[in-house]
Design a protein around this motif. Structure first.
Motif, PDB file in Angstrom:
ATOM      1  N   SER A 110       6.812  33.971   9.404  1.00  0.00           N
ATOM      2  CA  SER A 110       6.666  33.464   8.036  1.00  0.00           C
ATOM      3  C   SER A 110       7.238  32.061   7.922  1.00  0.00           C
ATOM      4  O   SER A 110       7.517  31.590   6.837  1.00  0.00           O
ATOM      5  N   ASP A 111       7.381  31.363   9.065  1.00  0.00           N
ATOM      6  CA  ASP A 111       8.029  30.058   9.062  1.00  0.00           C
ATOM      7  C   ASP A 111       7.078  28.866   9.086  1.00  0.00           C
ATOM      8  O   ASP A 111       7.486  27.749   9.364  1.00  0.00           O
ATOM      9  N   GLY A 112       5.798  29.067   8.805  1.00  0.00           N
ATOM     10  CA  GLY A 112       4.867  27.949   8.721  1.00  0.00           C
ATOM     11  C   GLY A 112       4.122  27.619   9.995  1.00  0.00           C
ATOM     12  O   GLY A 112       3.332  26.678  10.017  1.00  0.00           O
ATOM     13  N   THR A 113       4.366  28.356  11.069  1.00  0.00           N
ATOM     14  CA  THR A 113       3.655  28.146  12.336  1.00  0.00           C
ATOM     15  C   THR A 113       3.334  29.489  12.977  1.00  0.00           C
ATOM     16  O   THR A 113       3.844  30.530  12.556  1.00  0.00           O
ATOM     17  N   ILE A 114       2.521  29.425  14.015  1.00  0.00           N
ATOM     18  CA  ILE A 114       2.252  30.592  14.854  1.00  0.00           C
ATOM     19  C   ILE A 114       3.097  30.385  16.110  1.00  0.00           C
ATOM     20  O   ILE A 114       2.812  29.491  16.906  1.00  0.00           O
ATOM     21  N   THR A 122       4.203  26.326  19.622  1.00  0.00           N
ATOM     22  CA  THR A 122       3.868  26.689  18.249  1.00  0.00           C
ATOM     23  C   THR A 122       2.486  26.141  17.930  1.00  0.00           C
ATOM     24  O   THR A 122       2.067  25.119  18.486  1.00  0.00           O
ATOM     25  N   PHE A 123       1.780  26.844  17.048  1.00  0.00           N
ATOM     26  CA  PHE A 123       0.411  26.499  16.698  1.00  0.00           C
ATOM     27  C   PHE A 123       0.275  26.397  15.187  1.00  0.00           C
ATOM     28  O   PHE A 123       1.010  27.040  14.432  1.00  0.00           O
ATOM     29  N   SER A 124      -0.721  25.632  14.738  1.00  0.00           N
ATOM     30  CA  SER A 124      -0.994  25.424  13.324  1.00  0.00           C
ATOM     31  C   SER A 124      -1.610  26.665  12.684  1.00  0.00           C
ATOM     32  O   SER A 124      -2.503  27.292  13.260  1.00  0.00           O
ATOM     33  N   GLY A 128      -5.149  26.495  14.357  1.00  0.00           N
ATOM     34  CA  GLY A 128      -4.759  27.021  15.663  1.00  0.00           C
ATOM     35  C   GLY A 128      -4.407  25.957  16.685  1.00  0.00           C
ATOM     36  O   GLY A 128      -4.155  26.272  17.844  1.00  0.00           O
ATOM     37  N   SER A 129      -4.366  24.691  16.262  1.00  0.00           N
ATOM     38  CA  SER A 129      -4.050  23.614  17.203  1.00  0.00           C
ATOM     39  C   SER A 129      -2.568  23.659  17.580  1.00  0.00           C
ATOM     40  O   SER A 129      -1.731  24.103  16.796  1.00  0.00           O
ATOM     41  N   PRO A 130      -2.246  23.197  18.794  1.00  0.00           N
ATOM     42  CA  PRO A 130      -0.847  23.219  19.207  1.00  0.00           C
ATOM     43  C   PRO A 130      -0.020  22.183  18.433  1.00  0.00           C
ATOM     44  O   PRO A 130      -0.463  21.051  18.239  1.00  0.00           O
ATOM     45  N   ILE A 131       1.144  22.594  17.972  1.00  0.00           N
ATOM     46  CA  ILE A 131       2.071  21.705  17.285  1.00  0.00           C
ATOM     47  C   ILE A 131       3.129  21.234  18.282  1.00  0.00           C
ATOM     48  O   ILE A 131       3.487  20.078  18.319  1.00  0.00           O
TER      49      ILE A 131
END
Length: 154
Positions: A110-114, A122-124, A128-131
């Protein structure tokens, strides 16, 4: 008695001669619930055991209810290897839950990323793009249908 010299010890023949199993020091053959398809989701609280049932409404695989997916977060359906996100209220998206780095399953958040627990990629939630890496490729998009509170694979 067999003499063990450095060459025999390093080649493994000494270990075989004295009955000691040889272990590889390179690579990783670790098996855990995040990477082993046979055990992933077996005791994972992020997936609903009924999530693999077929929904009558959309004809697709039932993945989650809207209430399962936090706004600004994601919900992993381990059995289907799908992550459902809700970047903003009422906007649901889905991607493969298999990290593009080394195949671990991402986690519910629930922290804003995957997030991927294996190597901290981490992903958007949006696309789904990599952060952050080491993953450098996006998670593949999965078509879903939202009908009321029910989210199914399209």
């Amino acid at each position: 008695m067999t003499t063990i010299n450095r060459r025999r010890a390093l080649s493994g023949t000494a270990a075989i001669a004295v009955g000691v199993p040889v272990l590889a020091a390179c690579g990783s053959d670790e098996t855990d619930s995040a990477t082993d398809p046979a055990t992933s989701g077996a005791s994972d609280p992020t997936s609903d055991p009924s999530s693999s049932e077929t929904s009558d409404a959309g004809g697709g695989e039932a993945l989650a209810s809207a209430a399962d997916v936090p706004v600004g977060g994601c919900f992993v359906v381990s059995a289907a290897k799908i992550v459902v996100t809700q970047p903003t209220e009422g906007d649901f998206k889905a991607f493969t839950a298999v990290c593009t780095h080394q195949g671990c399953l991402v986690e519910t958040s629930s922290d804003g990323t995957i997030p991927c627990p294996c190597h901290s990629s981490t992903f958007s939630l949006e696309d789904g793009s990599p952060i952050s890496g080491p993953a450098s490729s996006a998670l593949a998009s999965v078509a879903i249908t939202v009908d009321g509170d029910s989210i199914t694979r399209a």
